[in-house]
Design a protein around this motif. Structure first.
Motif, mmCIF file in Angstrom:
data_model
loop_
_atom_site.group_PDB
_atom_site.id
_atom_site.type_symbol
_atom_site.label_atom_id
_atom_site.label_comp_id
_atom_site.label_asym_id
_atom_site.label_seq_id
_atom_site.Cartn_x
_atom_site.Cartn_y
_atom_site.Cartn_z
ATOM 1 N N GLY A 79 73.314 -32.730 32.712
ATOM 2 C CA GLY A 79 73.760 -32.422 34.069
ATOM 3 C C GLY A 79 74.273 -31.000 34.152
ATOM 4 N N ASP A 80 75.515 -30.818 34.576
ATOM 5 C CA ASP A 80 76.098 -29.486 34.784
ATOM 6 C C ASP A 80 76.585 -28.930 33.450
ATOM 7 N N VAL A 81 75.629 -28.580 32.589
ATOM 8 C CA VAL A 81 75.971 -28.140 31.239
ATOM 9 C C VAL A 81 76.336 -26.653 31.251
ATOM 10 N N LYS A 82 77.338 -26.295 30.473
ATOM 11 C CA LYS A 82 77.736 -24.902 30.310
ATOM 12 C C LYS A 82 77.727 -24.579 28.819
ATOM 13 N N LEU A 83 76.861 -23.665 28.428
ATOM 14 C CA LEU A 83 76.662 -23.360 27.017
ATOM 15 C C LEU A 83 77.156 -21.964 26.693
ATOM 16 N N GLN A 84 77.637 -21.814 25.459
ATOM 17 C CA GLN A 84 78.072 -20.510 24.985
ATOM 18 C C GLN A 84 76.843 -19.700 24.591
ATOM 19 N N MET A 85 76.645 -18.575 25.247
ATOM 20 C CA MET A 85 75.461 -17.765 25.004
ATOM 21 C C MET A 85 75.742 -16.505 24.188
ATOM 22 N N LYS A 86 76.988 -16.307 23.800
ATOM 23 C CA LYS A 86 77.327 -15.175 22.938
ATOM 24 C C LYS A 86 77.192 -15.636 21.502
ATOM 25 N N GLU A 87 76.433 -14.887 20.682
ATOM 26 C CA GLU A 87 76.159 -15.300 19.306
ATOM 27 C C GLU A 87 76.241 -14.113 18.352
ATOM 28 N N LEU A 88 76.469 -14.430 17.080
ATOM 29 C CA LEU A 88 76.298 -13.453 16.011
ATOM 30 C C LEU A 88 74.881 -13.577 15.481
ATOM 31 N N ARG A 89 74.145 -12.472 15.430
ATOM 32 C CA ARG A 89 72.753 -12.530 14.986
ATOM 33 C C ARG A 89 72.474 -11.476 13.930
ATOM 34 N N THR A 90 71.494 -11.782 13.089
ATOM 35 C CA THR A 90 70.987 -10.812 12.124
ATOM 36 C C THR A 90 69.613 -10.352 12.597
ATOM 37 N N GLU A 91 69.118 -9.276 12.010
ATOM 38 C CA GLU A 91 67.786 -8.784 12.372
ATOM 39 C C GLU A 91 66.727 -9.856 12.118
ATOM 40 N N GLY A 92 66.875 -10.586 11.004
ATOM 41 C CA GLY A 92 65.869 -11.572 10.644
ATOM 42 C C GLY A 92 65.813 -12.767 11.576
ATOM 43 N N SER A 93 66.959 -13.135 12.161
ATOM 44 C CA SER A 93 66.998 -14.324 13.005
ATOM 45 C C SER A 93 67.016 -14.004 14.492
ATOM 46 N N TYR A 94 67.080 -12.730 14.824
ATOM 47 C CA TYR A 94 67.320 -12.342 16.220
ATOM 48 C C TYR A 94 66.264 -12.903 17.173
#
Length: 338
Positions: A112-127
């Protein structure tokens, strides 16, 4: 039914869905009870996760597939496998993409009214893999807000998952600026994938004013489905660019600044309605140095939530403290625990 990484499976777990190889061949049928040998076989075949429909002793089923992170992790694994296949062979199997799109649609519709965290830590390999997954989630949520039918949602989800597939292939031919056209050619080869999904891939860098690429189309020629994915793509790149400390509400302001230049206002409005920059549970550092967790949201004021501070458990309502603001989203859980 829950999604479990194969490395966390236990003898006696019962499959909740069929398990397929990356080429679409059936490995195990729904209802199969797993043994140690079967689990080892799944791991050897690089099958990252499977659904089980049993509840283990002293274990509760997660309230949400998306909240548990399992579905997102599985999505990243599927995207990684597809992109690796494209880089190696110049083609890909479409069945895993279709199944993943359906799984994500079901999970988000259930929430339904889902709110997700979209800020992440990423590496070049997984970006690129994490980026494609986030773009898919954001695109589905925006399309839902626009009232899209189930079939149209599925098309948007597939186009979002594959929007950068041409970039992977383009790396080998040094044609990265033409990756939407290359991706379009890859996707349209599959008759089981919607042709509109291929056009989403083709147009996700186009703009309403004709300033995009690779075709420089403008106005009504730019499909709304492609605009949805374009907004999600721009937002996720802006917020999660490696080496940049950009905040989610700044990402929302960024896409809003491109109304009538890059995207229609109706699509931007649906996107903003769907995305909470600081969902409940987000750990933040304030400009006054305090660290705390978002506990409440104010409708109409997404960047001014209520924070419960780490040290004293104080309720700090940013709507009433106008000189203080969120300075950083803290993604390392050790900061809060320390």
């Amino acid at each position: 039914m829950i999604l479990v990484p194969t490395g966390s499976l236990q003898e006696g777990d019962r499959l909740g869905q069929h398990v397929y190889r990356s080429d679409g061949r059936l490995v195990l049928s729904r209802g199969a009870v797993l043994t140690a040998n079967l689990i080892s076989g799944l791991i050897r075949m690089n099958i990252d996760s499977v659904y089980i429909d049993n509840v283990r002793d002293n274990e509760a089923v997660p309230a949400s597939l998306m909240d548990s992170g399992l579905l997102r992790a599985a999505a990243i694994d599927v995207v990684r496998a597809v992109f690796t296949e494209v880089a190696g062979t110049g083609s890909f199997h479409s069945r895993p993409v279709i199944r993943l799109a359906d799984d994500m649609l079901r999970a988000l519709a259930k929430e339904g009214d889902v709110k997700l965290q979209m800020k992440e830590l990423r590496t070049e390999g997984s970006y690129l893999h994490a980026h494609s997954t986030n773009v898919c989630v954001l695109s589905i949520m925006t399309a839902m807000a626009l009232g899209y039918t189930e079939q149209h949602l599925r098309t948007v989800a597939i186009g979002a998952l594959l929007h950068d597939i041409g970039y992977v292939a383009a790396q080998a031919v040094d044609a990265r600026t033409d990756h939407p056209r290359i991706g379009f050619d890859l996707v349209r080869r599959h008759p089981d994938l919607p042709l509109l999904a291929a056009h989403v891939v083709l147009q996700h860098h186009e703009q309403l004013n004709g300033g995009g690429f690779p075709l420089g189309i403008r106005g009504e020629a730019l499909r709304q489905s492609a605009q949805i994915v374009a907004i999600a793509n721009d937002f996720d790149h802006f917020v999660n660019e490696i080496g940049q400390n950009r905040l989610p509400h700044e990402g929302i302001e960024y896409v809003m600044s491109k109304v009538d230049v890059s995207y229609e206002i109706a699509v931007v409005r649906a996107f903003v309605q769907s995305v909470a920059p600081y969902p409940i549970g987000t750990v933040v550092r304030l400009s006054n140095g305090m660290i705390g967790t978002v506990s409440e949201l104010h409708k109409g004021h997404p960047s001014r939530p209520v924070i419960v501070t780490k040290d004293q458990g104080l309720r700090f309502d940013l709507l009433h403290f106008q000189t203080d603001f969120i300075e950083e989203v803290i993604l390392d859980p050790r900061v809060l625990a320390g």
